[in-house]
Design an enzyme around this catalytic site. Sequence first.
Site, PDB file in Angstrom:
ATOM      1  N   LYS A 151      12.497  20.779  -8.963  1.00 34.64           N
ATOM      2  CA  LYS A 151      11.246  20.037  -8.742  1.00 34.64           C
ATOM      3  C   LYS A 151      10.363  20.929  -7.876  1.00 34.64           C
ATOM      4  O   LYS A 151      10.529  20.989  -6.663  1.00 34.64           O
ATOM      5  CB  LYS A 151      11.566  18.717  -8.010  1.00 34.64           C
TER       6      LYS A 151
ATOM      7  N   GLY B 296      10.603  22.998   2.831  1.00 36.35           N
ATOM      8  CA  GLY B 296       9.361  22.253   2.978  1.00 36.35           C
ATOM      9  C   GLY B 296       9.190  21.784   4.411  1.00 36.35           C
ATOM     10  O   GLY B 296       9.681  22.430   5.342  1.00 36.35           O
ATOM     11  N   SER B 297       8.525  20.661   4.581  1.00 41.15           N
ATOM     12  CA  SER B 297       8.183  20.204   5.929  1.00 41.15           C
ATOM     13  C   SER B 297       9.343  19.440   6.573  1.00 41.15           C
ATOM     14  O   SER B 297      10.222  18.916   5.888  1.00 41.15           O
ATOM     15  CB  SER B 297       6.954  19.308   5.848  1.00 41.15           C
TER      16      SER B 297
ATOM     17  N   GLU C  49      15.450  24.046   4.700  1.00 44.71           N
ATOM     18  CA  GLU C  49      14.670  25.042   5.453  1.00 44.71           C
ATOM     19  C   GLU C  49      13.304  24.419   5.699  1.00 44.71           C
ATOM     20  O   GLU C  49      12.611  24.054   4.750  1.00 44.71           O
ATOM     21  CB  GLU C  49      14.527  26.343   4.658  1.00 44.71           C
TER      22      GLU C  49
ATOM     23  N   CYS D 100       6.291  29.821   6.872  1.00 45.34           N
ATOM     24  CA  CYS D 100       7.200  29.226   7.862  1.00 45.34           C
ATOM     25  C   CYS D 100       7.560  30.261   8.918  1.00 45.34           C
ATOM     26  O   CYS D 100       8.022  29.910   9.997  1.00 45.34           O
ATOM     27  CB  CYS D 100       8.442  28.694   7.172  1.00 45.34           C
TER      28      CYS D 100
ATOM     29  N   GLN E  72      -5.130  20.614   3.327  1.00 48.25           N
ATOM     30  CA  GLN E  72      -4.713  21.623   4.298  1.00 48.25           C
ATOM     31  C   GLN E  72      -5.911  22.084   5.125  1.00 48.25           C
ATOM     32  O   GLN E  72      -5.799  22.255   6.340  1.00 48.25           O
ATOM     33  CB  GLN E  72      -4.056  22.797   3.571  1.00 48.25           C
TER      34      GLN E  72
ATOM     35  N   GLU F 169       3.835  22.666  14.343  1.00 47.88           N
ATOM     36  CA  GLU F 169       3.532  23.665  13.316  1.00 47.88           C
ATOM     37  C   GLU F 169       2.123  23.414  12.773  1.00 47.88           C
ATOM     38  O   GLU F 169       1.742  22.273  12.527  1.00 47.88           O
ATOM     39  CB  GLU F 169       4.533  23.570  12.173  1.00 47.88           C
TER      40      GLU F 169
HETATM   41  P1  NAP Z   1       6.466  19.334   1.813  1.00 42.19           P
HETATM   42  O1  NAP Z   1       5.305  18.455   1.775  1.00 42.19           O
HETATM   43  O2  NAP Z   1       7.641  18.928   2.614  1.00 42.19           O
HETATM   44  O3  NAP Z   1       6.899  19.554   0.307  1.00 42.19           O
HETATM   45  C1  NAP Z   1       7.976  20.359  -0.071  1.00 42.19           C
HETATM   46  C2  NAP Z   1       8.497  19.894  -1.401  1.00 42.19           C
HETATM   47  O4  NAP Z   1       9.078  18.599  -1.245  1.00 42.19           O
HETATM   48  C3  NAP Z   1       7.423  19.738  -2.470  1.00 42.19           C
HETATM   49  O5  NAP Z   1       7.973  20.066  -3.728  1.00 42.19           O
HETATM   50  C4  NAP Z   1       7.110  18.255  -2.398  1.00 42.19           C
HETATM   51  O6  NAP Z   1       6.539  17.737  -3.588  1.00 42.19           O
HETATM   52  C5  NAP Z   1       8.495  17.700  -2.154  1.00 42.19           C
HETATM   53  N1  NAP Z   1       8.522  16.353  -1.580  1.00 42.19           N
HETATM   54  C6  NAP Z   1       7.577  15.726  -0.851  1.00 42.19           C
HETATM   55  N2  NAP Z   1       7.992  14.489  -0.512  1.00 42.19           N
HETATM   56  C7  NAP Z   1       9.230  14.325  -1.046  1.00 42.19           C
HETATM   57  C8  NAP Z   1      10.173  13.271  -1.054  1.00 42.19           C
HETATM   58  N3  NAP Z   1       9.933  12.102  -0.441  1.00 42.19           N
HETATM   59  N4  NAP Z   1      11.350  13.444  -1.698  1.00 42.19           N
HETATM   60  C9  NAP Z   1      11.622  14.620  -2.318  1.00 42.19           C
HETATM   61  N5  NAP Z   1      10.757  15.642  -2.366  1.00 42.19           N
HETATM   62  C10 NAP Z   1       9.577  15.511  -1.720  1.00 42.19           C
HETATM   63  O7  NAP Z   1       6.091  20.802   2.295  1.00 42.19           O
HETATM   64  P2  NAP Z   1       4.904  21.702   1.733  1.00 42.19           P
HETATM   65  O8  NAP Z   1       3.643  21.131   2.277  1.00 42.19           O
HETATM   66  O9  NAP Z   1       5.003  21.940   0.297  1.00 42.19           O
HETATM   67  O10 NAP Z   1       5.254  23.108   2.399  1.00 42.19           O
HETATM   68  C11 NAP Z   1       4.905  23.411   3.700  1.00 42.19           C
HETATM   69  C12 NAP Z   1       6.100  23.290   4.631  1.00 42.19           C
HETATM   70  O11 NAP Z   1       7.199  24.077   4.150  1.00 42.19           O
HETATM   71  C13 NAP Z   1       5.835  23.821   6.003  1.00 42.19           C
HETATM   72  O12 NAP Z   1       6.276  22.908   6.961  1.00 42.19           O
HETATM   73  C14 NAP Z   1       6.640  25.110   6.086  1.00 42.19           C
HETATM   74  O13 NAP Z   1       7.033  25.496   7.354  1.00 42.19           O
HETATM   75  C15 NAP Z   1       7.780  24.809   5.220  1.00 42.19           C
HETATM   76  N6  NAP Z   1       8.412  26.025   4.729  1.00 42.19           N
HETATM   77  C16 NAP Z   1       9.627  26.395   5.263  1.00 42.19           C
HETATM   78  C17 NAP Z   1      10.255  27.543   4.845  1.00 42.19           C
HETATM   79  C18 NAP Z   1      11.588  27.927   5.419  1.00 42.19           C
HETATM   80  O14 NAP Z   1      12.312  28.658   4.778  1.00 42.19           O
HETATM   81  N7  NAP Z   1      11.954  27.479   6.593  1.00 42.19           N
HETATM   82  C19 NAP Z   1       9.659  28.347   3.866  1.00 42.19           C
HETATM   83  C20 NAP Z   1       8.424  27.954   3.345  1.00 42.19           C
HETATM   84  C21 NAP Z   1       7.816  26.783   3.788  1.00 42.19           C
HETATM   85  P3  NAP Z   1       4.925  17.628  -3.793  1.00 42.19           P
HETATM   86  O15 NAP Z   1       4.283  18.595  -2.871  1.00 42.19           O
HETATM   87  O16 NAP Z   1       4.766  17.983  -5.227  1.00 42.19           O
HETATM   88  O17 NAP Z   1       4.554  16.215  -3.527  1.00 42.19           O
END
Ligand code: NAP
Length: 483
Positions: free
Chosen positions: A173, A226-227, A248, A282, A329, A381
Amino acid sequence: MKLETRNYIAGEWLDGESTVANINPSDLSDVIGHFAQASAAQLNDALAAARQAQPLWERTSLEKRQNALMGIGQEMMARADELGELLSREEGKPFAEGRGEVYRAGQFFTYYAAEVLRQIGDNADSVRDGVEVDVRREAVGVVAIVSPWNFPTATAAWKIAPALAFGNAVIWKPANLVPASAVALTDIISRHGLPAGTFNLVMGSGRSVGQQLIESPHIDAISFTGSGPVGRGIAVAAAGNFTRVQLEMGSKNALVVMDDADMDSAVACALNGAFGGTGQKCTASSRLVVHAAVHDEFVSRLVAGAKALKVGNALDRTTQMGPVVSAEQLAQNVASVAMAKANGGELACGGDVLTMPTEGYYMAPTVFVGTRNEWEVNQEELFAPMACVIKVDSYAEALATVNDTRFGLTAGIMTRDLARATHFRRNARTGCVMVNLPTAGTDYHVPFGGRGESSYGPREQGQYAKDFYTVVKTAYIKANEPV
Ligand code: NAP
Ligand code: MG
């Protein structure tokens, strides 16, 4: 080649129940395509197909599995220009970064192609007479992969490649903001001989498809990037089903600039770490912890460098920093600037939304000075092209500042002093430490991950990935007497 926009389930490209428009953040008039959103029934079909295909894939010979991964990786590398441009167009990172990401994603596949042949177990004598013990690793089963928009191709690759290498089936996904690079990668995977159902792409929002996927009792493991808040929800859902989980999440990485640092290199690393990927990493250097003795010189050179960065359309080859990914964003970044001001920070440069020849989500590289580590702007963050300078008087104060956070992904130090570098490497409470390097930028053959609220579960990448993507089986064998 016509751009595919559908889901890939059980070896077939399928329309969904609706579509979502994919808009270029550098040019809002550019619609990349309308991408299929999977229905709940289609996700169930994908889960069933993966369950059926997984044992076939795990029993496929090592050489065939190796060839599949090698072929996928080599095709990605060969097409890095074309796919990098598509990634830049939908995500907004400059072409050089988009191209580099696709090439790196290819390297994850070729690296794990080699790991396919390195699956060797242990053998021991039992404590009982005439009994031998065989310890080997088997695939976990069906793995759910949920990836973010900021590194849509690399993050997915560093999860998909080891999942497949160790014999698992995958349901992916991707983030809904970046579906084009997801179908591009899926198209490549679909042409390298995997049994139908081994790899499935289900697009849709996190709240619908994502939530249904991670709550499913028909998956064996979840790898998520993700977040933090979404990660926490996934951990709770996974615990309810005893599903193996790896998360992560965010961070608040600090780069320390000591009084003995090479100033050219310190400024270059800070600019790269703070503004690469428009700060949407990140591993971004969002806190710059600077020794008082070099503070003013460092800040003036940093600000000059930030002002000189060419912000623009990601596809313009002279652009050094692209737009942010979305209107949401950008609004959040404007709020982060207001937060830094409200906290008492002094705006040294940037802070404003920019108007360009093409309408998009442009923001100037932003630096705040005179900030304190305990302020909200230095604890949360931001995911923005924005860095806050914190002045310190000693190495000890610098280290304490770096560690005063609930996150812990990466930390960096700029110093020529071996004792400080060594002490920092051993005492920074982060998963990755960088000495005289930007906080962002990691390899693929060694582990990646953090501490605190940055990561949860086993490490990703390199050989460490095997701890997540395999289960250990211990077999006891008693042979009969030979006749
Ligand atoms: P996000 O909003 O948490 O989304 C990440 C993924 O999870 C997306 O595919 C999103 O789908 C999905 N998602 C959202 N709500 C969900 C739920 N309730 N159940 C299952 N999946 C769900 O994060 P983002 O805005 O895409 O990315 C930014 C974040 O990623 C930042 O906080 C960053 O620090 C973090 N990040 C961490 C790393 C690491 O390795 N530590 C690397 C890169 C990024 P949709 O967006 O399609 O709704
Ligand atoms: Mg988009």
